[in-house]
Design an enzyme around this catalytic site. Structure first.
Site, PDB file in Angstrom:
ATOM      1  N   SER A 145       0.703  -1.073   0.008  1.00  0.00           N
ATOM      2  CA  SER A 145       0.122  -0.006  -0.065  1.00  0.00           C
ATOM      3  C   SER A 145       0.934   1.197   0.088  1.00  0.00           C
ATOM      4  O   SER A 145       2.009   1.175   0.443  1.00  0.00           O
ATOM      5  CB  SER A 145      -0.850   0.105   1.428  1.00  0.00           C
ATOM      6  OG  SER A 145      -1.552   1.172   1.591  1.00  0.00           O
ATOM      7  N   TYR A 158      -1.767  -0.097  10.539  1.00  0.00           N
ATOM      8  CA  TYR A 158      -1.936  -0.683   9.223  1.00  0.00           C
ATOM      9  C   TYR A 158      -0.816  -0.353   8.421  1.00  0.00           C
ATOM     10  O   TYR A 158      -0.088  -1.343   7.837  1.00  0.00           O
ATOM     11  CB  TYR A 158      -3.133  -0.126   8.553  1.00  0.00           C
ATOM     12  CG  TYR A 158      -3.233  -0.338   7.238  1.00  0.00           C
ATOM     13  CD1 TYR A 158      -3.901  -1.635   6.867  1.00  0.00           C
ATOM     14  CD2 TYR A 158      -3.245   0.521   6.012  1.00  0.00           C
ATOM     15  CE1 TYR A 158      -3.852  -1.943   5.266  1.00  0.00           C
ATOM     16  CE2 TYR A 158      -3.377   0.010   4.731  1.00  0.00           C
ATOM     17  CZ  TYR A 158      -3.688  -1.089   4.244  1.00  0.00           C
ATOM     18  OH  TYR A 158      -3.880  -1.347   3.097  1.00  0.00           O
TER      19      TYR A 158
END
Length: 247
Positions: A145, A158
Site C-alpha cells: 500500500s 496498518y
C-alpha cells in the site's frame, strides 16, 4: 471480461480473491489467458466469480482459504497443484484495514491486521517458495500500500504491517536468484477494506475520499498483469499506483 485468446502454463494463485483487487486481478488475468486459482473465506462468492470467468472463456478454480492458518494455505496451494500441475505466480493480496488511533487501543484489530496482512503474506510465501525454488522459476507478488511508504494518523498499525510487507518482499528478492518478487503499492482503491471494523468516523471519511477519487480495482489488476507479463529475465520490483488527485 473478453474471451481469453492466449494460453499460459502454470497457475496464478490469488488470495483475497472474493472482492476488490483480488477479484479484479483474477478476472483480468483470466481474460489474458492465465489459469487462475482463487482463494478467500467466502466460498460462495468465489464460486460465482469462477463460474463467470469460465462462462467468458477463462480458466478458473477456487478453494476456501484462511491466510492466517498455515494449514489452510498449504491446502490451497496443494489444490492448485492438483488442478494445474505447476504454480507460476502467487498474488498475496488478502488484507484488512480497520483504521483507528493507537490511543483507541483496539488490540484485537491490531492483531487481525498483523495476522492477515503480514502473517498471511508469510504463510503464502512459505507454501509456494520451496515449490518455485525446486522448479527454478516463479513469481511472488505482494500487495502492500502507499501506507507502506508513509504514515498517517489512524493508520499507524496498518502502515506498520505494510512497511513490513515491503521489507519482507525486498529481503526475499535479494535472497532468491530464481523467484521474482514484486511489491504492488496502491493508493485509494475502491474495495471493501473500510467496511469492517475500525473507528466509524475514520472509516466513513476514508470511504468518502475513495468514492471521490479512488482507483477502480481494475487499474491495480492491470499493474499486476504488467509485472507478471514481463520476460523471466525482468523482475519488476515495485509498482506504486495512485489516483492522479491523491497527494
Amino acid at each position: 471480461m473478453t474471451t481469453a485468446t492466449t494460453s499460459h502454463d502454470g497457475a496464478v494463485l490469488i488470495t483475497g480473491a472474493s472482492s476488490g483487487i483480488g477479484e479484479a486481478t483474477a478476472r483480468h488475468l483470466a481474460s489474458l489467458g492465465y489459469p487462475v486459482f482463487l482463494g478467500a473465506r467466502r466460498a460462495d462468492r468465489l464460486t460465482a466469480i469462477v463460474d463467470e470467468i469460465r462462462e467468458a472463456g477463462g480458466r478458473a478454480d477456487s478453494r476456501q482459504l484462511d491466510v492466517t492458518d498455515i494449514d489452510s494455505v498449504r491446502a490451497f496451494v496443494g489444490a492448485a497443484r492438483e488442478v494445474n500441475g505447476t504454480i507460476e505466480v502467487l498474488v498475496n493480496n488478502a488484507g484488512v484495514m480497520p483504521l483507528s488511533t493507537v490511543s483507541a487501543l483496539r488490540i484485537d484489530e491490531w492483531n487481525q491486521m498483523i495476522d492477515v496482512n503480514l502473517r498471511g503474506t508469510l504463510h503464502g510465501i512459505a507454501a509456494v517458495l520451496p515449490l518455485m525454488e525446486a522448479q527454478g522459476r516463479g513469481h511472488i507478488i505482494n500487495v502492500a500500500s502507499v501506507s507502506g511508504l508513509r504514515v498517517d494518523p489512524t493508520a499507524a498499525v496498518y502502515s506498520a504491517t505494510k512497511f513490513a510487507v515491503r521489507a519482507l518482499s525486498e529481503g526475499l528478492r535479494q535472497e532468491s536468484t530464481v523467484v521474482r518478487v514484486t511489491i504492488i503499492s496502491p493508493g485509494f482503491t475502491v474495495s471493501e477494506l473500510t467496511e469492517q471494523g475500525g473507528d466509524a468516523d475514520t472509516q466513513a471519511a476514508v470511504r468518502e475520499a475513495t468514492a471521490q477519487l479512488g482507483l477502480p480495482a481494475s487499474a491495480v489488476a492491470e499493474a499486476i498483469a504488467y509485472a507478471v507479463s514481463q520476460p523471466s529475465s525482468v523482475d519488476v520490483n515495485e509498482i506504486i499506483v495512485r489516483p492522479t488527485l491523491q497527494r
